[in-house]
Design an enzyme around this catalytic site. Structure first.
Site, PDB file in Angstrom:
ATOM      1  N   ALA A  50      41.946  50.125  47.082  1.00 46.42           N
ATOM      2  CA  ALA A  50      41.579  49.640  45.854  1.00 46.42           C
ATOM      3  C   ALA A  50      40.316  48.878  45.899  1.00 46.42           C
ATOM      4  O   ALA A  50      39.839  48.447  44.863  1.00 46.42           O
ATOM      5  CB  ALA A  50      42.714  48.570  45.297  1.00 46.42           C
ATOM      6  N   TYR A  54      36.654  55.156  43.415  1.00 48.72           N
ATOM      7  CA  TYR A  54      37.493  55.571  42.523  1.00 48.72           C
ATOM      8  C   TYR A  54      38.624  54.497  42.423  1.00 48.72           C
ATOM      9  O   TYR A  54      39.350  54.489  41.396  1.00 48.72           O
ATOM     10  CB  TYR A  54      38.076  56.888  42.602  1.00 48.72           C
ATOM     11  CG  TYR A  54      36.870  58.142  42.256  1.00 48.72           C
ATOM     12  CD1 TYR A  54      36.481  57.946  40.666  1.00 48.72           C
ATOM     13  CD2 TYR A  54      36.722  59.176  42.689  1.00 48.72           C
ATOM     14  CE1 TYR A  54      35.577  58.735  40.220  1.00 48.72           C
ATOM     15  CE2 TYR A  54      35.638  59.970  42.404  1.00 48.72           C
ATOM     16  CZ  TYR A  54      35.161  59.796  41.072  1.00 48.72           C
ATOM     17  OH  TYR A  54      34.387  60.780  40.466  1.00 48.72           O
ATOM     18  N   TYR A 227      39.067  66.176  45.346  1.00 45.68           N
ATOM     19  CA  TYR A 227      37.798  66.622  45.060  1.00 45.68           C
ATOM     20  C   TYR A 227      37.906  68.228  45.308  1.00 45.68           C
ATOM     21  O   TYR A 227      38.535  68.374  46.412  1.00 45.68           O
ATOM     22  CB  TYR A 227      36.693  66.155  45.666  1.00 45.68           C
ATOM     23  CG  TYR A 227      35.224  66.617  45.233  1.00 45.68           C
ATOM     24  CD1 TYR A 227      34.816  66.406  44.122  1.00 45.68           C
ATOM     25  CD2 TYR A 227      34.446  67.246  46.333  1.00 45.68           C
ATOM     26  CE1 TYR A 227      33.769  67.227  43.534  1.00 45.68           C
ATOM     27  CE2 TYR A 227      33.371  67.766  45.913  1.00 45.68           C
ATOM     28  CZ  TYR A 227      32.806  67.798  44.698  1.00 45.68           C
ATOM     29  OH  TYR A 227      31.569  68.311  44.435  1.00 45.68           O
ATOM     30  N   TYR A 237      33.743  71.966  52.311  1.00 45.91           N
ATOM     31  CA  TYR A 237      34.610  71.180  51.588  1.00 45.91           C
ATOM     32  C   TYR A 237      36.177  71.880  51.286  1.00 45.91           C
ATOM     33  O   TYR A 237      36.988  71.957  52.154  1.00 45.91           O
ATOM     34  CB  TYR A 237      34.153  70.476  50.545  1.00 45.91           C
ATOM     35  CG  TYR A 237      34.997  69.406  50.047  1.00 45.91           C
ATOM     36  CD1 TYR A 237      34.418  68.082  50.302  1.00 45.91           C
ATOM     37  CD2 TYR A 237      35.984  69.316  49.339  1.00 45.91           C
ATOM     38  CE1 TYR A 237      35.320  66.738  50.211  1.00 45.91           C
ATOM     39  CE2 TYR A 237      36.620  68.392  48.878  1.00 45.91           C
ATOM     40  CZ  TYR A 237      36.306  67.067  49.287  1.00 45.91           C
ATOM     41  OH  TYR A 237      37.132  65.843  49.101  1.00 45.91           O
ATOM     42  N   THR A 278      29.581  57.791  46.735  1.00 45.56           N
ATOM     43  CA  THR A 278      30.621  56.866  47.289  1.00 45.56           C
ATOM     44  C   THR A 278      30.322  56.750  48.784  1.00 45.56           C
ATOM     45  O   THR A 278      29.656  57.446  49.498  1.00 45.56           O
ATOM     46  CB  THR A 278      31.942  57.064  47.129  1.00 45.56           C
ATOM     47  OG1 THR A 278      32.068  58.270  47.686  1.00 45.56           O
ATOM     48  CG2 THR A 278      32.239  57.074  45.819  1.00 45.56           C
TER      49      THR A 278
END
EC number: 1.3.1.9
Length: 403
Positions: A50, A54, A227, A237, A278
């Protein structure tokens, strides 16, 4: 107290600015508030992971878009009298301060979210302080390592392709130059380990524990973030070791969806989000260059979104629609918030731009300057409203249980 300036090593900024982090959170809260506060939707929310990115945005939308009580779990380093802690610590402290000012319940747990101890503590708090049930569980962990709760064994994930070495144009973010990056393929063991760390196993453990303790409300939902990206980044990825983990997450979602439908008339989804700056994405080779290009293109088309915009859209246009209609999902039952990024016109423009970028024209052809600024923003830097030559308090305490 300390005077703090950014220090970047590789893809990590080793310093953080408490005031800058607080103002970042304030801005995200304001963005959510502008969209209006809803009376319906989730009211008791658990966010696992948290403190930044995101997960933090999910907590902010729940609290300030839907007036929800929130419990956040994360693993951050607190500040001391003389040394700053991690950005996630200050983000969470700021969130707690603003949520309490609104009269909302806000509590945090700082510890290993992969541990059974964290699950036990969360269940205890839900029972004792949150009215006994939660109606939304957000799963947003991004970690390179996971300590297995049964054995204590530490498993590491690998950001590697499968089968062939991966060669691609990339940015050396320390020198602001275009380089050829080459990454050797993952071994079978590395692939298996990446699935163990970043797949759906821990999400399943969390939901099993919460369901077993009877702390999931009627209609409770859970969402895990993923993602997929465009085929530009697929070799590293989606078709790489990480993609295998994310496919495991998809399979887990289908199992959990069935379980929650049967037990509490609830459901589970993977939410596929767009690429954003991020701490997690900056570690992926090729991502900084791709992000710099796609940001410029999406800004030109007026469809660029940051982390908070994405989560606001997920809650308001997908999960908790004002008209009460069920969310649109893809063929695998996923919520797709990467729909604008993956538009043909955006991706075609990216592919056309990719071979043209050189060290000389990097700042001109792409929004690499914006990428760099956003990266430093994550740590509380590069804000016009902060004087970075002033002392700032680093020892920030808030309503957080240390495990």
């Amino acid at each position: 107290m300390a005077i703090i300036h950014p220090k970047v090593r590789g893809f990590i900024c080793t310093t953080t600015h408490p005031k800058g982090c607080e103002l970042n959170v304030r801005d995200q809260i304001e963005a959510t508030r502008k969209l209006g506060v809803r009376e319906d939707g989730p009211k008791k929310v658990l966010v696992i992971g948290a403190s930044s990115g995101y997960g933090l945005a999910a907590r902010i939308t729940a609290a300030f878009g839907f007036k929800a009580d929130t419990l956040g779990v994360f693993f951050e380093k607190p500040g001391t009298e003389t040394k700053a802690g991690t950005a996630g610590w200050y983000n969470s402290a700021a969130f707690d301060k603003f949520a309490k000012a609104e009269g909302l319940y806000s509590k945090s747990i700082n510890g290993d979210a992969f541990s059974d101890e964290a699950r036990a503590k969360v269940i205890e708090l839900i029972k004792n302080e949150m009215g006994g049930k939660v109606d939304l569980v957000i799963y947003s962990l991004a970690s390179p390592v996971r300590k297995l709760p049964q054995t204590g064994e530490v498993i590491r994930s690998a950001l590697k392709p499968i089968g062939e070495p991966y060669k691609s144009t990339a940015i050396d973010t320390n020198k602001d130059t275009i380089i050829e990056a080459s990454i050797e393929p993952a071994t079978e063991q590395e692939i298996a380990d990446t699935v163990t760390v970043m797949g759906g196993q821990d999400w399943q453990l969390w939901i099993d524990a919460l369901a077993g303790a009877n702390v999931l409300a009627e209609g409770a939902r859970t969402v895990a973030f993923s993602y997929i990206g465009s085929d530009i980044t697929w070799p590293i990825y989606w078709h790489g070791a990480l993609g295998q983990a994310k496919q495991d997450l998809d399979e887990t979602a289908l199992r959990l969806d069935q379980k929650l439908a049967d037990e509490v008339k609830g459901g589970a989804n993977v939410a596929v989000l767009k690429s954003v700056v991020t701490q997690a994405s900056s570690a992926i080779p090729v991502m900084p260059l791709y992000l710099s290009m796609v940001f410029k293109i999406m800004q030109e088309k007026g469809i660029h979104e940051g982390t908070q915009n994405q989560l606001d859209r997920m809650y308001r246009d997908r999960m908790y629609r004002a008209d009460g209609a069920p969310a649109d999902v893809d063929e695998k039952g996923r919520l797709r918030l990467d729909d604008w990024e993956l538009r043909d016109d955006v991706q075609t423009a990216c592919k056309a731009l990719w071979p043209q970028v050189t060290t000389e024209n990097l700042f001109e052809l792409t929004d690499y300057a914006g990428y760099k600024k956003q990266f430093l923003n994550l740590f509380g830097f590069e804000r016009a409203d902060v004087n970075y030559d002033e002392d700032v308090a680093t020892d920030v305490k808030f309503d957080c249980i240390e495990l």
